[in-house]
Design a protein around this motif. Structure first.
Motif, PDB file in Angstrom:
ATOM      1  N   GLY A   1      21.852  65.415   8.415  1.00 25.50           N
ATOM      2  CA  GLY A   1      22.187  64.138   8.597  1.00 25.50           C
ATOM      3  C   GLY A   1      21.028  63.230   9.225  1.00 25.50           C
ATOM      4  N   TYR A   2      20.473  63.855  10.085  1.00 30.30           N
ATOM      5  CA  TYR A   2      19.406  63.303  10.719  1.00 30.30           C
ATOM      6  C   TYR A   2      18.143  62.948   9.793  1.00 30.30           C
ATOM      7  CZ  TYR A   2      14.979  63.068  13.644  1.00 30.30           C
ATOM      8  OH  TYR A   2      13.773  62.896  14.210  1.00 30.30           O
ATOM      9  N   ALA A   3      17.874  63.895   9.189  1.00 29.29           N
ATOM     10  CA  ALA A   3      16.836  63.928   8.067  1.00 29.29           C
ATOM     11  C   ALA A   3      17.027  63.057   7.117  1.00 29.29           C
ATOM     12  CB  ALA A   3      16.397  65.495   7.448  1.00 29.29           C
ATOM     13  N   LEU A   4      18.205  63.140   6.418  1.00 33.36           N
ATOM     14  CA  LEU A   4      18.655  62.064   5.416  1.00 33.36           C
ATOM     15  C   LEU A   4      18.716  60.647   5.908  1.00 33.36           C
ATOM     16  CD1 LEU A   4      21.472  64.437   3.712  1.00 33.36           C
ATOM     17  CD2 LEU A   4      18.984  63.909   3.027  1.00 33.36           C
ATOM     18  N   SER A   5      19.054  60.393   7.217  1.00 42.36           N
ATOM     19  CA  SER A   5      19.344  59.174   7.618  1.00 42.36           C
ATOM     20  C   SER A   5      17.756  58.259   8.049  1.00 42.36           C
ATOM     21  CB  SER A   5      20.092  59.084   8.729  1.00 42.36           C
ATOM     22  OG  SER A   5      21.345  59.679   8.635  1.00 42.36           O
ATOM     23  N   PHE A   6      16.942  59.141   8.517  1.00 43.42           N
ATOM     24  CA  PHE A   6      15.706  58.541   8.991  1.00 43.42           C
ATOM     25  C   PHE A   6      14.444  58.998   8.539  1.00 43.42           C
ATOM     26  CE2 PHE A   6      18.663  58.357  12.567  1.00 43.42           C
ATOM     27  CZ  PHE A   6      18.650  57.069  13.187  1.00 43.42           C
ATOM     28  N   TRP A   7      14.300  59.985   8.001  1.00 41.54           N
ATOM     29  CA  TRP A   7      13.025  60.639   7.311  1.00 41.54           C
ATOM     30  C   TRP A   7      12.984  60.472   5.741  1.00 41.54           C
ATOM     31  CZ3 TRP A   7       8.899  61.889  10.631  1.00 41.54           C
ATOM     32  CH2 TRP A   7       9.278  62.293  11.959  1.00 41.54           C
ATOM     33  N   ARG A   8      14.113  60.199   5.412  1.00 45.41           N
ATOM     34  CA  ARG A   8      14.114  60.363   3.893  1.00 45.41           C
ATOM     35  C   ARG A   8      13.247  61.188   3.021  1.00 45.41           C
ATOM     36  NH1 ARG A   8      18.624  57.412   2.454  1.00 45.41           N
ATOM     37  NH2 ARG A   8      19.266  55.864   4.132  1.00 45.41           N
ATOM     38  N   PRO A   9      13.169  62.174   3.220  1.00 45.84           N
ATOM     39  CA  PRO A   9      12.279  63.118   2.236  1.00 45.84           C
ATOM     40  C   PRO A   9      12.417  62.927   0.682  1.00 45.84           C
ATOM     41  CG  PRO A   9      13.992  64.636   3.073  1.00 45.84           C
ATOM     42  CD  PRO A   9      14.225  63.180   3.570  1.00 45.84           C
TER      43      PRO A   9
ATOM     44  N   ALA B   1      10.578  53.265  17.664  1.00 45.05           N
ATOM     45  CA  ALA B   1      10.082  53.036  19.104  1.00 45.05           C
ATOM     46  C   ALA B   1       9.707  54.544  19.494  1.00 45.05           C
ATOM     47  CB  ALA B   1      10.921  52.573  20.020  1.00 45.05           C
ATOM     48  N   ALA B   2      10.504  55.554  19.093  1.00 47.14           N
ATOM     49  CA  ALA B   2      10.329  57.102  19.494  1.00 47.14           C
ATOM     50  C   ALA B   2       8.970  57.534  18.708  1.00 47.14           C
ATOM     51  CB  ALA B   2      11.612  57.843  19.148  1.00 47.14           C
ATOM     52  N   ARG B   3       8.795  56.781  17.505  1.00 46.96           N
ATOM     53  CA  ARG B   3       7.864  57.356  16.558  1.00 46.96           C
ATOM     54  C   ARG B   3       6.519  56.862  17.155  1.00 46.96           C
ATOM     55  NH1 ARG B   3       6.626  60.954  13.284  1.00 46.96           N
ATOM     56  NH2 ARG B   3       5.857  59.514  11.694  1.00 46.96           N
ATOM     57  N   ILE B   4       6.411  55.408  17.870  1.00 50.30           N
ATOM     58  CA  ILE B   4       5.345  54.960  18.295  1.00 50.30           C
ATOM     59  C   ILE B   4       4.929  55.452  19.459  1.00 50.30           C
ATOM     60  CG2 ILE B   4       4.744  52.969  19.255  1.00 50.30           C
ATOM     61  CD1 ILE B   4       6.228  51.251  17.410  1.00 50.30           C
ATOM     62  N   ASP B   5       5.935  56.316  20.191  1.00 49.22           N
ATOM     63  CA  ASP B   5       5.586  56.853  21.494  1.00 49.22           C
ATOM     64  C   ASP B   5       5.176  58.467  21.190  1.00 49.22           C
ATOM     65  OD1 ASP B   5       6.336  54.787  23.115  1.00 49.22           O
ATOM     66  OD2 ASP B   5       8.295  55.402  23.361  1.00 49.22           O
ATOM     67  N   GLY B   6       4.796  58.791  19.988  1.00 48.79           N
ATOM     68  CA  GLY B   6       4.444  60.159  19.450  1.00 48.79           C
ATOM     69  C   GLY B   6       5.338  60.958  19.148  1.00 48.79           C
ATOM     70  N   GLY B   7       6.785  60.679  19.186  1.00 46.96           N
ATOM     71  CA  GLY B   7       7.694  61.704  18.871  1.00 46.96           C
ATOM     72  C   GLY B   7       7.614  62.090  17.328  1.00 46.96           C
ATOM     73  N   GLY B   8       7.891  63.404  17.314  1.00 46.58           N
ATOM     74  CA  GLY B   8       7.719  63.960  15.858  1.00 46.58           C
ATOM     75  C   GLY B   8       9.329  64.513  15.499  1.00 46.58           C
ATOM     76  N   PHE B   9       9.659  65.021  14.452  1.00 42.83           N
ATOM     77  CA  PHE B   9      10.912  65.182  13.961  1.00 42.83           C
ATOM     78  C   PHE B   9      11.814  65.919  14.855  1.00 42.83           C
ATOM     79  CE2 PHE B   9      14.015  67.872  11.578  1.00 42.83           C
ATOM     80  CZ  PHE B   9      14.581  66.901  10.791  1.00 42.83           C
ATOM     81  N   TRP B  10      11.362  67.166  15.464  1.00 43.56           N
ATOM     82  CA  TRP B  10      12.284  67.744  16.405  1.00 43.56           C
ATOM     83  C   TRP B  10      12.249  67.108  17.849  1.00 43.56           C
ATOM     84  CZ3 TRP B  10      15.420  70.972  14.217  1.00 43.56           C
ATOM     85  CH2 TRP B  10      15.052  71.617  13.074  1.00 43.56           C
ATOM     86  N   ARG B  11      11.183  66.509  18.252  1.00 41.61           N
ATOM     87  CA  ARG B  11      11.405  65.856  19.636  1.00 41.61           C
ATOM     88  C   ARG B  11      12.178  64.779  19.540  1.00 41.61           C
ATOM     89  NH1 ARG B  11       6.342  63.785  23.279  1.00 41.61           N
ATOM     90  NH2 ARG B  11       7.530  63.229  24.869  1.00 41.61           N
TER      91      ARG B  11
ATOM     92  N   GLN C   1      15.869  65.162  21.943  1.00 41.79           N
ATOM     93  CA  GLN C   1      15.556  64.181  23.114  1.00 41.79           C
ATOM     94  C   GLN C   1      16.148  62.872  22.835  1.00 41.79           C
ATOM     95  OE1 GLN C   1      11.864  64.178  24.559  1.00 41.79           O
ATOM     96  NE2 GLN C   1      11.515  66.256  24.921  1.00 41.79           N
ATOM     97  N   VAL C   2      16.461  62.406  21.657  1.00 37.26           N
ATOM     98  CA  VAL C   2      16.810  61.060  21.304  1.00 37.26           C
ATOM     99  C   VAL C   2      18.429  61.003  20.549  1.00 37.26           C
ATOM    100  CG1 VAL C   2      16.422  58.547  20.382  1.00 37.26           C
ATOM    101  CG2 VAL C   2      14.556  60.049  21.529  1.00 37.26           C
ATOM    102  N   MET C   3      18.355  61.698  19.491  1.00 35.07           N
ATOM    103  CA  MET C   3      19.325  61.515  18.650  1.00 35.07           C
ATOM    104  C   MET C   3      20.602  62.678  19.113  1.00 35.07           C
ATOM    105  SD  MET C   3      18.813  59.067  16.579  1.00 35.07           S
ATOM    106  CE  MET C   3      17.450  58.288  16.106  1.00 35.07           C
ATOM    107  N   LEU C   4      20.188  63.784  19.384  1.00 38.08           N
ATOM    108  CA  LEU C   4      21.203  64.571  19.719  1.00 38.08           C
ATOM    109  C   LEU C   4      22.266  64.388  21.158  1.00 38.08           C
ATOM    110  CD1 LEU C   4      22.694  67.179  18.251  1.00 38.08           C
ATOM    111  CD2 LEU C   4      20.997  68.630  19.873  1.00 38.08           C
ATOM    112  N   PRO C   5      21.252  63.812  22.251  1.00 39.14           N
ATOM    113  CA  PRO C   5      22.105  63.305  23.485  1.00 39.14           C
ATOM    114  C   PRO C   5      22.957  62.143  22.996  1.00 39.14           C
ATOM    115  CG  PRO C   5      19.704  63.698  23.860  1.00 39.14           C
ATOM    116  CD  PRO C   5      20.000  63.892  22.458  1.00 39.14           C
ATOM    117  N   MET C   6      22.960  61.324  22.028  1.00 43.53           N
ATOM    118  CA  MET C   6      23.865  60.114  21.910  1.00 43.53           C
ATOM    119  C   MET C   6      24.612  60.568  20.828  1.00 43.53           C
ATOM    120  SD  MET C   6      21.075  57.663  19.876  1.00 43.53           S
ATOM    121  CE  MET C   6      22.043  56.285  19.816  1.00 43.53           C
TER     122      MET C   6
END
Length: 308
Positions: A123-131, A202-212, A216-221
């Motif tokens: 669900g995370y990949a299909l929502s934000f990364w759109r492969p 914002a997480a991408r700008i801070d250097g976050g990758g797919f798993w990070r 650290q962002v999506m799973l806790p919320m």
């Protein structure tokens, strides 16, 4: 000479209602009475079978034969519960449904954890990364949710027999993982679609990758939708009969299969009190899950977990 009457102070829009207004709201109108009568009738309709099961499980067979299905037990006894847990015959063995209980736990825990984790990642990949081909993949997953279980049983039996895992614990866990993946993906995709995309950027700008970003962002919320997914998956796996009967094997028979053996036995005297106690024991885990996490379940639904 005209008397000057000072104007009345304006009542703020957000002021609390007066006592008369509150009393008017509590007035017993025909519509309110009809609503409460309907809700009470619905509650009695759903609770009456549970009441009959509980009182029957606390009676002796002699008292059951006297009739009075709704009567309270004259001499309550827990002997049927002990027999259902550790003494009733569930096939060749007569060690109660406790073996099936622990088998169901061993099946449900990995089936729930793995399915939720993979569904959340999908669900995370299909929502934000759109492969590339994401919409096609999502359509295939959704089509898989509508395929009847019975259609897939024989192909899965052949595949697992060739792989050498048929009738084992990994086999039944894998089957529940396959059948639970479409719905879990749908839940998490719809939930993450409601998350502001600026948070991901914002997480991408801070250097976050797919798993990070995911860990650290999506799973806790995602706690509300995780609870919704856990309730749905645990309930589906725990209450499953046909998949456990076919794929679990004789050594990993879940509780629902053993309950069917107890209820439908054709040898000896039919012990209704033991049958009722075994049925309640089988249903305890889903009921406890709903009672404990009901608040989170409502929050997950309100947050858009099951919106189209």
């Amino acid at each position: 000479m005209e008397s000057i009457v000072p104007p009345l102070p304006a009542v703020p829009a957000g002021a609390a209602p007066s006592r008369a207004a509150r009393r008017a709201r509590r007035r017993w109108t025909p519509a309110r009475i009809g609503l409460y009568v309907f809700l009470l009738g619905a509650a009695l309709f759903f609770l009456l079978p549970l009441y009959v099961m509980i009182v029957t499980s606390l009676k002796s067979m002699d008292e059951i034969r006297q009739g009075g299905i709704f009567a309270l037990p004259h001499a309550p006894t827990l002997a049927p519960w002990r027999l259902a847990w550790s003494g009733v015959c569930t096939g060749a063995a007569c060690d109660g449904v406790r073996t099936g209980f622990w088998n169901s736990v061993a099946i449900t825990v990995p089936s729930t954890i793995l399915t939720i984790l993979l569904g959340a990642v999908n669900g995370y990949a299909l929502s934000f990364w759109r492969p590339r081909g994401a919409n096609l993949l999502f359509g295939i997953l959704m089509a898989g949710a509508f395929v009847p279980v019975q259609v897939m049983i024989y192909p899965l039996v052949r595949v697992m027999a060739l792989a050498g895992i048929f009738g084992s614990l990994p086999a039944i866990v894998l089957v529940h993982l396959v059948f639970g993946m479409p719905v879990m993906t749908l839940l998490f995709r719809n939930y993450y679609c409601n998350v502001p995309h600026e948070l991901f950027q914002a997480a991408r700008i801070d250097g976050g990758g797919f798993w990070r970003i995911f860990l650290q962002v999506m799973l806790p919320m995602s706690l509300p939708v995780v609870v919704v997914a856990a309730i749905m998956q645990v309930t589906g796996v725990w209450n499953d009969y046909i998949l456990g009967l076919v794929f679990a094997g004789r050594d990993n028979m879940p509780m629902m299969v053993q309950l069917n053996n107890v209820i439908n036995t054709t040898t000896g005297v039919r012990q209704y009190n033991v049958n009722m106690a075994a049925t309640i024991l089988t249903a305890l885990v889903p009921l406890a899950l709903y009672f404990v996490s009901g608040r989170w379940f409502v929050r997950g639904i309100a947050a858009g977990a099951v919106k189209g």
